[in-house]
Enzyme design. Structure first.
Site, PDB file in Angstrom:
ATOM      1  N   ASP A   1      48.616  43.260  41.315  1.00  0.00           N
ATOM      2  CA  ASP A   1      48.508  42.184  40.326  1.00  0.00           C
ATOM      3  C   ASP A   1      49.306  40.964  40.791  1.00  0.00           C
ATOM      4  OD1 ASP A   1      47.616  40.843  38.089  1.00  0.00           O
ATOM      5  OD2 ASP A   1      49.072  41.719  36.718  1.00  0.00           O
TER       6      ASP A   1
ATOM      7  N   HIS B   1      41.670  45.104  31.467  1.00  0.00           N
ATOM      8  CA  HIS B   1      42.981  44.586  31.084  1.00  0.00           C
ATOM      9  C   HIS B   1      43.261  45.202  29.727  1.00  0.00           C
ATOM     10  CE1 HIS B   1      46.203  41.405  30.922  1.00  0.00           C
ATOM     11  NE2 HIS B   1      46.157  41.817  29.670  1.00  0.00           N
TER      12      HIS B   1
ATOM     13  N   HIS C   1      44.126  45.382  42.904  1.00  0.00           N
ATOM     14  CA  HIS C   1      44.162  44.365  41.839  1.00  0.00           C
ATOM     15  C   HIS C   1      44.890  43.141  42.380  1.00  0.00           C
ATOM     16  CE1 HIS C   1      44.617  43.258  37.364  1.00  0.00           C
ATOM     17  NE2 HIS C   1      45.024  42.212  38.072  1.00  0.00           N
TER      18      HIS C   1
ATOM     19  N   HIS D   1      45.009  38.658  42.591  1.00  0.00           N
ATOM     20  CA  HIS D   1      44.581  37.300  42.251  1.00  0.00           C
ATOM     21  C   HIS D   1      44.811  36.405  43.460  1.00  0.00           C
ATOM     22  CE1 HIS D   1      44.235  38.093  37.873  1.00  0.00           C
ATOM     23  NE2 HIS D   1      45.229  38.951  38.109  1.00  0.00           N
ATOM     24  N   LEU D   2      43.759  35.749  43.920  1.00  0.00           N
ATOM     25  CA  LEU D   2      43.869  34.823  45.043  1.00  0.00           C
ATOM     26  C   LEU D   2      43.737  33.370  44.611  1.00  0.00           C
ATOM     27  CD1 LEU D   2      41.817  36.726  47.775  1.00  0.00           C
ATOM     28  CD2 LEU D   2      44.286  36.341  47.725  1.00  0.00           C
TER      29      LEU D   2
ATOM     30  N   LYS E   1      35.101  43.365  35.620  1.00  0.00           N
ATOM     31  CA  LYS E   1      36.396  43.249  34.951  1.00  0.00           C
ATOM     32  C   LYS E   1      36.231  42.883  33.483  1.00  0.00           C
ATOM     33  CE  LYS E   1      40.869  43.060  34.477  1.00  0.00           C
ATOM     34  NZ  LYS E   1      41.808  42.384  35.379  1.00  0.00           N
TER      35      LYS E   1
ATOM     36  N   LEU F   1      51.758  39.282  32.351  1.00  0.00           N
ATOM     37  CA  LEU F   1      51.030  40.002  31.315  1.00  0.00           C
ATOM     38  C   LEU F   1      50.200  41.093  31.973  1.00  0.00           C
ATOM     39  CD1 LEU F   1      49.852  37.094  28.953  1.00  0.00           C
ATOM     40  CD2 LEU F   1      51.537  38.886  28.438  1.00  0.00           C
TER      41      LEU F   1
ATOM     42  N   HIS G   1      51.185  31.370  40.625  1.00  0.00           N
ATOM     43  CA  HIS G   1      51.081  30.129  39.857  1.00  0.00           C
ATOM     44  C   HIS G   1      52.028  29.110  40.482  1.00  0.00           C
ATOM     45  CE1 HIS G   1      48.675  31.534  36.441  1.00  0.00           C
ATOM     46  NE2 HIS G   1      49.427  32.622  36.396  1.00  0.00           N
TER      47      HIS G   1
ATOM     48  N   ASN H   1      38.927  35.809  37.467  1.00  0.00           N
ATOM     49  CA  ASN H   1      39.273  34.879  36.379  1.00  0.00           C
ATOM     50  C   ASN H   1      39.648  33.499  36.907  1.00  0.00           C
ATOM     51  OD1 ASN H   1      41.633  36.091  37.446  1.00  0.00           O
ATOM     52  ND2 ASN H   1      42.798  35.695  35.573  1.00  0.00           N
TER      53      ASN H   1
ATOM     54  N   ALA I   1      51.652  33.217  32.860  1.00  0.00           N
ATOM     55  CA  ALA I   1      52.026  34.610  33.125  1.00  0.00           C
ATOM     56  C   ALA I   1      51.534  35.014  34.503  1.00  0.00           C
ATOM     57  CB  ALA I   1      51.421  35.515  32.061  1.00  0.00           C
TER      58      ALA I   1
END
Length: 349
Positions: A247, A136, A13, A15-16, A99, A219, A251, A41, A263
């Protein structure tokens, strides 16, 4: 023990992001992990196989020279997703999973599912072909307290979906509660869960006690200490239904340190060090390899990696970088709340 060599791990899991952030954060994952499930996302989201191919191309272009890292692409489920497109992408290996974001549940989830019945044609097709659904697991009902959203999701959405489509293979991502752990353990087949390093190390006091600390806000939000201990028990137990999903969610600091901050916790640079400390503290270093490198491939029906990573323990605590610089500004790195004595010193493909 002062050194530990384990099979090269995967991140189930991740995020890139895109653009300047992608360029800056990707090398930190590629240095320690062989593969990662990449979240869809973006803005706009990765909805079609064509979108996934384009995003995979941007990831490949951002990889350091000679890297053997493999991104495993996912599609963002909407109520208009085409089952045929999803099935074709899975058949040719372009996409690994789909997802499910409840609309409004987290970052860039506004295009997600509001009525799961409208997504049933896709889910039914996925069940037929053995394609995993990644969820999620939070409801977005404003009447439900934010600390109860995971437990209510299990009751209202996940359990009914399992009853309706028992053959659908599901990963309940970033589980944060004892309720989630108990539910996964109650299911003998077809359900697994990812656990993050930060949820194993912090509870909600880290965010709120003594002042608001936005870089611990994510989150699903961190919960009570009793829940954190339940997560650690699951991670270190050796139960094959639980495996690592960082996860890691970068940011820019200016988007975190604001009146309505984003988040997400960026932990890619120090995940393995933090996990080695958690497993050592719980007397379970012999189970770390299964958690980070064996249980996930088994559920996804993929081969284990051939490479290895070596970690080394020092008497003095390790100092991790405070932030990673991007062309758009800094991204703060997760700072564990207790001393960590491990670091990655070598990795092979």
């Amino acid at each position: 023990m002062t050194t530990l060599t384990i099979r090269k791990p995967d991140d189930w899991h991740l995020h890139l992001r895109d653009g300047a952030v992608l360029q800056a954060v990707l090398p930190h994952t590629a240095a320690h992990f062989a593969r990662a499930i990449v979240m869809p996302n973006l803005v706009p989201p990765v909805v079609t196989v064509a979108d996934a191919l384009a995003y995979r191309g941007r990831i490949a272009a951002a990889l350091p020279a000679g890297s053997g890292f493999t991104p495993l692409m996912t599609l963002y489920l909407t109520e208009a997703t085409d089952p045929a497109d999803v099935a074709a992408g899975f058949a040719d290996g372009t996409v690994t999973a789909v997802k499910l974001y409840p609309a409004g549940a987290t970052t860039n989830s506004d295009s997600g599912v509001r009525d799961i019945d409208r997504a049933m044609p896709v889910l039914e097709r996925m069940a037929q072909i053995g394609m995993p659904l990644l969820v999620h697991g939070e409801v977005v009902d404003p009447a439900v307290d934010i600390f109860d959203r995971e437990a209510v999701f299990i009751e209202r959405v996940l359990a009914p979906l399992r009853d309706r489509l028992p053959e659908l293979r599901i990963v309940m991502e970033h589980v944060t509660t004892a309720d989630g752990v108990a539910y996964v353990r109650s299911q003998e087949t077809g359900l697994a869960a990812t656990l993050t390093p930060h949820h194993l190390m912090i509870n909600r006091n880290a965010i709120l006690a003594g002042g608001i600390r936005p870089h611990y806000y994510c989150l699903p939000v961190a919960k009570r200490e009793t829940h954190r201990l339940a997560l650690r028990d699951a991670a270190t137990s050796g139960d094959r239904r639980f495996f690592l999903g960082t996860d890691s969610a970068p940011h820019l600091d200016r988007l975190k340190e604001t009146a309505c901050g984003c988040a997400g916790i960026f932990n890619a640079p120090n995940t393995l060090a933090c996990l080695a400390q958690v497993f050592e503290d719980d007397g379970a270093l012999d189970r770390l390899e299964a958690f980070v490198a064996e249980n996930g491939p088994a559920f996804y029906r993929l081969p284990r990696n051939e490479g290895h990573v070596r970690l080394q323990r020092s008497e003095a605590p390790v100092d991790f970088p405070v932030a990673v610089d991007t062309a758009d500004g800094p991204v703060t790195v997760f700072q564990p709340p207790a001393p960590v004595h491990w670091r990655v010193v070598a990795a092979s493909a």
